[in-house]
Write an enzyme that holds these catalytic residues in place. Structure first.
Site, PDB file in Angstrom:
ATOM      1  N   GLU A   1       9.793   1.806  10.983  1.00  0.00           N
ATOM      2  CA  GLU A   1       8.501   2.501  10.835  1.00  0.00           C
ATOM      3  C   GLU A   1       8.106   3.200  12.135  1.00  0.00           C
ATOM      4  O   GLU A   1       7.600   4.323  12.123  1.00  0.00           O
ATOM      5  CB  GLU A   1       7.420   1.499  10.421  1.00  0.00           C
ATOM      6  CG  GLU A   1       7.612   1.016   8.991  1.00  0.00           C
ATOM      7  CD  GLU A   1       6.713  -0.145   8.605  1.00  0.00           C
ATOM      8  OE1 GLU A   1       6.473  -0.320   7.411  1.00  0.00           O
ATOM      9  OE2 GLU A   1       6.253  -0.882   9.503  1.00  0.00           O
TER      10      GLU A   1
ATOM     11  N   THR B   1       0.847  -1.205   0.000  1.00  0.00           N
ATOM     12  CA  THR B   1       0.000   0.000   0.000  1.00  0.00           C
ATOM     13  C   THR B   1       0.875   1.244   0.000  1.00  0.00           C
ATOM     14  O   THR B   1       0.600   2.214  -0.732  1.00  0.00           O
ATOM     15  CB  THR B   1      -0.950  -0.004   1.221  1.00  0.00           C
ATOM     16  OG1 THR B   1      -1.480  -1.322   1.399  1.00  0.00           O
ATOM     17  CG2 THR B   1      -2.097   0.962   1.021  1.00  0.00           C
TER      18      THR B   1
END
Ligand code: 5RP
Length: 224
Positions: free
Chosen positions: A104, A30
């Site tokens: 992340e 994504t």
């Protein structure tokens, strides 16, 4: 169809990018759509700079002509856009199926705003349908697996332990996530656990696309 929704969520989120911003680029299929969209903005003349949460995202962004900074020299990021494996209606997420959750989380923690982008299959009423990825120090693998509890499975790739961009290994752990904060606290105290995929406080908003319709979910302001 799922890819169309991933792209729709990514395109909507990229609408938050403004000139001069420093953008955090996530990892996964994504996030790839978001990086493509950022690349188009740059090609059309928008001036932004970015940091990446994985070597793969860094390569993709550079190939698209996005100016990339070394995160080791960056104190604050304006906006980070990243995927998730599960997200609930309080913007709590599980991340790390792609193995990048440690980078992340550090980029998310340095970000003024962190947005998750996802197709509708990632939206859940209750977290815990997928294992929680935990990045572990290979040196202490056996003792960490024991300390993790749950049902830890060492992630493999080609018959060998999967190595993260940081050179560590990953255990995917099934937990009963009745109280995800308690699990996160427990993981945070195990020496040799370097990071995990429970993002309980980092996500400010989510763009979730279902059959072409994108909904924005904002983390509600804390009460009291
Ligand atoms: C990588 C991640 C990804 O963002 C997450 O796994 C979602 O990936 P995808 O968009 O491919 O479903 O956390 O560490």
């Amino acid at each position: 169809m799922q890819d169309d929704d991933k792209r729709a969520a990514a395109d909507a989120a990229v609408g938050e990018i403004g000139a001069g911003m420093l953008i955090g680029l996530g990892t996964g299929s994504t996030a790839r759509f978001a990086i493509d969209a950022v690349g188009r903005l740059v090609r059309d003349g928008l001036s932004i700079r970015a940091v990446a949460t994985s070597d793969a995202s860094e390569r993709q962004a550079k190939a698209l002509g996005i100016e990339m900074l070394d995160f080791a020299r960056v104190e604050r990021v304006d906006l980070t856009i990243d995927g998730a494996d599960e997200i609930d209606d309080r913007c709590r997420a599980i991340k790390g199926a792609g193995g990048a959750m440690l980078r992340e989380k550090t980029v998310a923690a340095a970000s003024r705003r962190m947005i998750v982008i996802a197709d509708g299959s990632k939206q859940v009423v209750r977290l815990g349908g997928v294992p929680v990825p935990v990045e572990i120090l290979p040196f202490a693998c056996a003792s960490i697996l024991k300390a993790l509890g749950g049902e830890p499975v060492l992630r493999l790739s080609g018959g060998q332990p999967y190595r993260t961009d940081n050179g560590n290994w990953i255990a995917d752990v099934r937990y009963d996530l009745d109280d995800p904060a308690a699990i996160a606290r427990r993981l945070d105290t195990i020496p040799g656990v370097l990071g995990h995929g429970l993002f309980l406080d980092e996500v400010d908003a989510a763009y979730i696309a279902c059959r072409g319709v994108v909904t924005r979910l904002e983390r509600s302001a804390p009460s009291g």
